[in-house]
Design a protein around this motif. Structure first.
Motif, PDB file in Angstrom:
ATOM      1  N   VAL A  12       0.837  -1.204   0.000  1.00 45.31           N
ATOM      2  CA  VAL A  12       0.000   0.000   0.000  1.00 45.31           C
ATOM      3  C   VAL A  12       0.871   1.253   0.000  1.00 45.31           C
ATOM      4  CG1 VAL A  12      -1.669   1.338   1.364  1.00 45.31           C
ATOM      5  CG2 VAL A  12      -2.002  -1.128   1.032  1.00 45.31           C
ATOM      6  N   ARG A  13       1.906   1.284   0.830  1.00 47.62           N
ATOM      7  CA  ARG A  13       2.812   2.441   0.867  1.00 47.62           C
ATOM      8  C   ARG A  13       3.508   2.640  -0.468  1.00 47.62           C
ATOM      9  NH1 ARG A  13       3.102   0.863   6.043  1.00 47.62           N
ATOM     10  NH2 ARG A  13       4.754  -0.677   5.740  1.00 47.62           N
ATOM     11  N   THR A  14       3.929   1.564  -1.105  1.00 49.05           N
ATOM     12  CA  THR A  14       4.599   1.658  -2.402  1.00 49.05           C
ATOM     13  C   THR A  14       3.659   2.219  -3.452  1.00 49.05           C
ATOM     14  OG1 THR A  14       6.095  -0.167  -1.886  1.00 49.05           O
ATOM     15  CG2 THR A  14       5.768   0.335  -4.216  1.00 49.05           C
ATOM     16  N   ILE A  15       2.434   1.727  -3.480  1.00 47.99           N
ATOM     17  CA  ILE A  15       1.453   2.223  -4.453  1.00 47.99           C
ATOM     18  C   ILE A  15       1.164   3.699  -4.212  1.00 47.99           C
ATOM     19  CG2 ILE A  15      -0.978   2.079  -5.175  1.00 47.99           C
ATOM     20  CD1 ILE A  15      -0.702  -0.998  -4.692  1.00 47.99           C
ATOM     21  N   ARG A  16       0.990   4.090  -2.979  1.00 50.30           N
ATOM     22  CA  ARG A  16       0.713   5.506  -2.669  1.00 50.30           C
ATOM     23  C   ARG A  16       1.890   6.397  -3.047  1.00 50.30           C
ATOM     24  NH1 ARG A  16      -2.472   4.491   2.961  1.00 50.30           N
ATOM     25  NH2 ARG A  16      -4.492   4.113   1.993  1.00 50.30           N
ATOM     26  N   THR A  17       3.107   5.917  -2.810  1.00 48.98           N
ATOM     27  CA  THR A  17       4.300   6.688  -3.175  1.00 48.98           C
ATOM     28  C   THR A  17       4.386   6.856  -4.687  1.00 48.98           C
ATOM     29  OG1 THR A  17       5.493   5.964  -1.208  1.00 48.98           O
ATOM     30  CG2 THR A  17       6.827   6.730  -3.062  1.00 48.98           C
ATOM     31  N   ASP A  19       1.911   6.665  -6.836  1.00 50.09           N
ATOM     32  CA  ASP A  19       0.802   7.515  -7.257  1.00 50.09           C
ATOM     33  C   ASP A  19       1.134   8.988  -7.027  1.00 50.09           C
ATOM     34  OD1 ASP A  19      -1.969   7.926  -8.181  1.00 50.09           O
ATOM     35  OD2 ASP A  19      -2.305   8.587  -6.111  1.00 50.09           O
ATOM     36  N   ARG A  20       1.704   9.288  -5.870  1.00 49.32           N
ATOM     37  CA  ARG A  20       2.081  10.673  -5.561  1.00 49.32           C
ATOM     38  C   ARG A  20       3.151  11.166  -6.533  1.00 49.32           C
ATOM     39  NH1 ARG A  20       1.889  10.199  -0.543  1.00 49.32           N
ATOM     40  NH2 ARG A  20       3.888   9.163  -0.286  1.00 49.32           N
ATOM     41  N   GLU A  21       4.137  10.315  -6.818  1.00 51.07           N
ATOM     42  CA  GLU A  21       5.195  10.676  -7.764  1.00 51.07           C
ATOM     43  C   GLU A  21       4.599  10.938  -9.154  1.00 51.07           C
ATOM     44  OE1 GLU A  21       9.284   8.816  -9.677  1.00 51.07           O
ATOM     45  OE2 GLU A  21       8.270   7.723  -8.074  1.00 51.07           O
ATOM     46  N   ASP A  24       2.545  14.269  -9.011  1.00 49.04           N
ATOM     47  CA  ASP A  24       3.452  15.418  -8.897  1.00 49.04           C
ATOM     48  C   ASP A  24       4.111  15.728 -10.239  1.00 49.04           C
ATOM     49  OD1 ASP A  24       2.836  15.640  -6.203  1.00 49.04           O
ATOM     50  OD2 ASP A  24       4.752  14.787  -5.505  1.00 49.04           O
TER      51      ASP A  24
END
Length: 73
Positions: A12-17, A19-21, A24
């Motif tokens: 989940v953290r990897t996907i969110r990171t 997605d944010r990248e 941005d």
């Protein structure tokens, strides 16, 4: 079961990171960086449009899309 929860949290953290990248770089109109996020054999599928295949086509797609986004206003 605890190991599965930790692993799921990492996913989940990897996907969110990622997605944010992605978001941005879209906001910054950085087509090259957006295309780098995709795998070499990635495809973009959109209804009624030809398949966009591979990083070079994906880069061209995002360059056109991001260069046109908000232009001339």
């Amino acid at each position: 079961m605890a190991a599965e929860e930790v692993a799921m949290g990492d996913v989940v953290r990897t996907i969110r990171t990622m997605d944010r990248e992605f978001m941005d770089n879209v906001a910054a109109k950085n087509a090259a960086r957006v295309a780098e996020i995709y795998a070499d054999d990635a495809r973009i599928l959109m209804p009624g449009r030809p398949v966009i295949s591979g990083k070079s086509e994906i880069l061209a797609f995002y360059k056109a899309a991001l260069d046109g986004a908000g232009g001339g206003h």
